[in-house]
Design a protein around this motif. Structure first.
Motif, PDB file in Angstrom:
ATOM      1  N   ASP A  49      65.131  84.307  89.033  1.00  7.81           N
ATOM      2  CA  ASP A  49      65.584  82.853  88.583  1.00  7.81           C
ATOM      3  C   ASP A  49      64.418  82.218  87.723  1.00  7.81           C
ATOM      4  O   ASP A  49      64.822  81.412  86.787  1.00  7.81           O
ATOM      5  N   THR A  50      63.368  82.334  88.137  1.00  8.09           N
ATOM      6  CA  THR A  50      62.087  81.512  87.698  1.00  8.09           C
ATOM      7  C   THR A  50      61.544  82.351  86.348  1.00  8.09           C
ATOM      8  O   THR A  50      61.006  81.711  85.532  1.00  8.09           O
ATOM      9  N   PHE A  51      61.516  83.783  86.739  1.00  5.49           N
ATOM     10  CA  PHE A  51      60.431  84.561  85.572  1.00  5.49           C
ATOM     11  C   PHE A  51      61.570  85.347  84.620  1.00  5.49           C
ATOM     12  O   PHE A  51      61.016  85.789  83.687  1.00  5.49           O
ATOM     13  N   GLY A  52      62.715  85.668  85.154  1.00  3.12           N
ATOM     14  CA  GLY A  52      63.690  86.506  84.637  1.00  3.12           C
ATOM     15  C   GLY A  52      63.613  87.642  85.056  1.00  3.12           C
ATOM     16  O   GLY A  52      64.618  88.659  84.732  1.00  3.12           O
ATOM     17  N   GLY A  53      62.603  88.326  86.008  1.00  2.00           N
ATOM     18  CA  GLY A  53      62.510  89.672  86.467  1.00  2.00           C
ATOM     19  C   GLY A  53      61.258  89.833  86.957  1.00  2.00           C
ATOM     20  O   GLY A  53      60.191  89.256  86.869  1.00  2.00           O
ATOM     21  N   LYS A  54      61.063  90.947  87.637  1.00  2.00           N
ATOM     22  CA  LYS A  54      59.815  91.295  88.319  1.00  2.00           C
ATOM     23  C   LYS A  54      58.731  91.728  87.224  1.00  2.00           C
ATOM     24  O   LYS A  54      57.665  91.627  87.255  1.00  2.00           O
ATOM     25  N   ARG A  55      59.098  92.560  86.094  1.00  2.00           N
ATOM     26  CA  ARG A  55      58.694  92.549  85.052  1.00  2.00           C
ATOM     27  C   ARG A  55      57.547  91.541  84.603  1.00  2.00           C
ATOM     28  O   ARG A  55      56.309  91.355  84.058  1.00  2.00           O
ATOM     29  N   GLU A 112      53.786 101.866  87.015  1.00  2.00           N
ATOM     30  CA  GLU A 112      55.222 101.338  86.422  1.00  2.00           C
ATOM     31  C   GLU A 112      55.467 101.498  85.233  1.00  2.00           C
ATOM     32  O   GLU A 112      56.603 101.539  84.671  1.00  2.00           O
ATOM     33  N   SER A 113      54.451 101.435  84.197  1.00  2.00           N
ATOM     34  CA  SER A 113      54.527 101.995  82.769  1.00  2.00           C
ATOM     35  C   SER A 113      55.213 103.268  82.544  1.00  2.00           C
ATOM     36  O   SER A 113      55.663 103.463  81.484  1.00  2.00           O
ATOM     37  N   ILE A 114      55.051 104.011  83.696  1.00  2.00           N
ATOM     38  CA  ILE A 114      55.549 105.452  83.318  1.00  2.00           C
ATOM     39  C   ILE A 114      56.931 105.418  83.591  1.00  2.00           C
ATOM     40  O   ILE A 114      57.760 106.184  82.629  1.00  2.00           O
ATOM     41  N   ARG A 115      57.486 104.234  84.307  1.00  2.00           N
ATOM     42  CA  ARG A 115      59.247 104.343  84.317  1.00  2.00           C
ATOM     43  C   ARG A 115      59.734 103.480  83.389  1.00  2.00           C
ATOM     44  O   ARG A 115      60.882 103.478  83.028  1.00  2.00           O
ATOM     45  N   HIS A 116      58.728 102.377  83.066  1.00  2.00           N
ATOM     46  CA  HIS A 116      59.454 101.297  82.102  1.00  2.00           C
ATOM     47  C   HIS A 116      58.917 101.252  80.647  1.00  2.00           C
ATOM     48  O   HIS A 116      57.774 100.918  80.474  1.00  2.00           O
ATOM     49  N   THR A 117      59.475 101.723  79.635  1.00  2.00           N
ATOM     50  CA  THR A 117      59.094 101.775  78.455  1.00  2.00           C
ATOM     51  C   THR A 117      58.642 100.512  77.846  1.00  2.00           C
ATOM     52  O   THR A 117      59.359  99.514  77.900  1.00  2.00           O
ATOM     53  N   LEU A 119      56.105  98.764  78.842  1.00  2.00           N
ATOM     54  CA  LEU A 119      55.374  97.740  79.743  1.00  2.00           C
ATOM     55  C   LEU A 119      53.990  97.784  79.496  1.00  2.00           C
ATOM     56  O   LEU A 119      53.180  96.871  79.646  1.00  2.00           O
ATOM     57  N   GLY A 120      53.396  99.055  79.511  1.00  2.00           N
ATOM     58  CA  GLY A 120      51.973  99.290  79.153  1.00  2.00           C
ATOM     59  C   GLY A 120      51.393  98.397  78.086  1.00  2.00           C
ATOM     60  O   GLY A 120      50.468  97.843  78.176  1.00  2.00           O
ATOM     61  N   ARG A 121      52.308  98.431  76.795  1.00  2.00           N
ATOM     62  CA  ARG A 121      51.946  97.717  75.678  1.00  2.00           C
ATOM     63  C   ARG A 121      51.878  96.246  75.794  1.00  2.00           C
ATOM     64  O   ARG A 121      50.916  95.472  75.583  1.00  2.00           O
ATOM     65  N   ASP A 122      52.972  95.832  76.332  1.00  2.00           N
ATOM     66  CA  ASP A 122      52.883  94.671  76.865  1.00  2.00           C
ATOM     67  C   ASP A 122      52.087  93.704  77.649  1.00  2.00           C
ATOM     68  O   ASP A 122      51.513  92.748  77.687  1.00  2.00           O
ATOM     69  N   PHE A 123      51.968  94.794  78.808  1.00  2.00           N
ATOM     70  CA  PHE A 123      50.774  94.396  79.846  1.00  2.00           C
ATOM     71  C   PHE A 123      49.485  94.128  78.877  1.00  2.00           C
ATOM     72  O   PHE A 123      48.585  93.450  79.367  1.00  2.00           O
ATOM     73  N   TYR A 124      49.118  95.303  77.983  1.00  2.00           N
ATOM     74  CA  TYR A 124      47.684  95.274  77.429  1.00  2.00           C
ATOM     75  C   TYR A 124      47.699  93.841  76.666  1.00  2.00           C
ATOM     76  O   TYR A 124      46.670  93.562  76.566  1.00  2.00           O
ATOM     77  N   ASP A 125      48.787  93.651  75.910  1.00  2.00           N
ATOM     78  CA  ASP A 125      48.810  92.586  75.002  1.00  2.00           C
ATOM     79  C   ASP A 125      48.445  91.256  75.639  1.00  2.00           C
ATOM     80  O   ASP A 125      47.400  90.292  74.946  1.00  2.00           O
ATOM     81  N   VAL A 126      48.855  90.907  76.918  1.00  2.00           N
ATOM     82  CA  VAL A 126      48.565  89.722  77.592  1.00  2.00           C
ATOM     83  C   VAL A 126      47.284  89.942  78.488  1.00  2.00           C
ATOM     84  O   VAL A 126      46.888  88.811  78.920  1.00  2.00           O
ATOM     85  N   GLY A 127      47.161  90.992  78.769  1.00  2.00           N
ATOM     86  CA  GLY A 127      45.966  91.244  79.766  1.00  2.00           C
ATOM     87  C   GLY A 127      44.570  91.475  79.013  1.00  2.00           C
ATOM     88  O   GLY A 127      43.946  90.910  78.417  1.00  2.00           O
ATOM     89  N   PRO A 128      44.238  93.019  79.303  1.00  2.00           N
ATOM     90  CA  PRO A 128      42.821  93.355  78.495  1.00  2.00           C
ATOM     91  C   PRO A 128      42.708  93.125  76.976  1.00  2.00           C
ATOM     92  O   PRO A 128      41.900  92.759  76.373  1.00  2.00           O
ATOM     93  N   GLY A 129      43.854  93.302  76.447  1.00  2.00           N
ATOM     94  CA  GLY A 129      43.963  93.074  74.828  1.00  2.00           C
ATOM     95  C   GLY A 129      43.662  91.630  74.402  1.00  2.00           C
ATOM     96  O   GLY A 129      42.831  91.335  73.641  1.00  2.00           O
TER      97      GLY A 129
END
Length: 203
Positions: A49-55, A112-117, A119-129
């Motif tokens: 409800d708050t975020f749209g999902g666990k991802r 989880e990026s192994i299972r979710h196409t 995710l790794g890119r999105d995580f990098y963009d808002v995190g270490p990137g």
């Protein structure tokens, strides 16, 4: 649904993230965001409800930490001297990396990026990137003001963060030791980039 959840007013994004963060800091071995949520006082329905999902929750949590680590870079790039600002920045990054749930978020993202196409890119963009890019922008401003020798700011940012992370990973958290490591990293970086030239004229 978690049995320990008490019905009540809808909680804020910040409150939900902190509830999950408490679990991640306590276990320090999570590789699954859903498992972390299930052990918290937050329900999957609240997350949806708050975020749209666990991802989206995972991305929001790493984004929040990236913003916190980069906060000191928003100051005027001409005051005080570059070395002092880098020490302040380095201490903030090192403290958060050593004491927060950031490492757990990294482990979860890798698993989880192994299972979710994507995710790794999105995580990098808002995190270490994002962290690297904001430091690169800071170095670019320092070059424009003549405080830092001309070089690829993106490479400089990656180099500085790599030095910082390597030192943090090598020691158990101790505020005094961590501060000494940050000072050492900044000195190595400044000497390596500028050498004897503490101030250079803009090109």
């Amino acid at each position: 649904m978690n049995s320990n959840i008490v019905a009540g007013p809808r909680r804020s994004r910040a409150t939900i993230m902190e509830e999950v963060a408490k679990v991640l800091r306590a276990t320090d071995a999570s590789t699954n965001i859903e498992a972390a949520i299930s052990r918290s006082r937050v329900s999957m329905q609240e997350v949806a409800d708050t975020f749209g999902g666990k991802r989206e929750l995972l991305l929001a949590m790493v984004s929040e930490l990236s913003d916190a680590m980069s906060a000191s870079l928003s100051t005027d790039p001409t005051q005080p001297e570059l070395r002092t600002r880098l020490i302040e920045y380095g201490q903030c990054v090192a403290d958060i990396y050593a004491t927060s749930h950031l490492r757990s978020l990294y482990r979860i993202a890798i698993t989880e990026s192994i299972r979710h196409t994507g995710l790794g890119r999105d995580f990098y963009d808002v995190g270490p990137g994002r962290l690297t890019q904001r430091l690169a922008d800071f170095f670019k401003a320092a070059q424009a003001s003549g405080e830092l020798r001309r070089a690829d700011p993106q490479l400089l940012a990656s180099h500085f963060l790599s030095l910082l992370r390597a030192n943090v990973d090598m020691v158990e958290f101790c505020p005094r030791e961590l501060a000494a490591d940050v000072f050492a990293v900044v000195d190595v970086f400044c000497d390596g980039v500028n050498g004897e030239h503490r101030h250079v004229e803009p090109a």
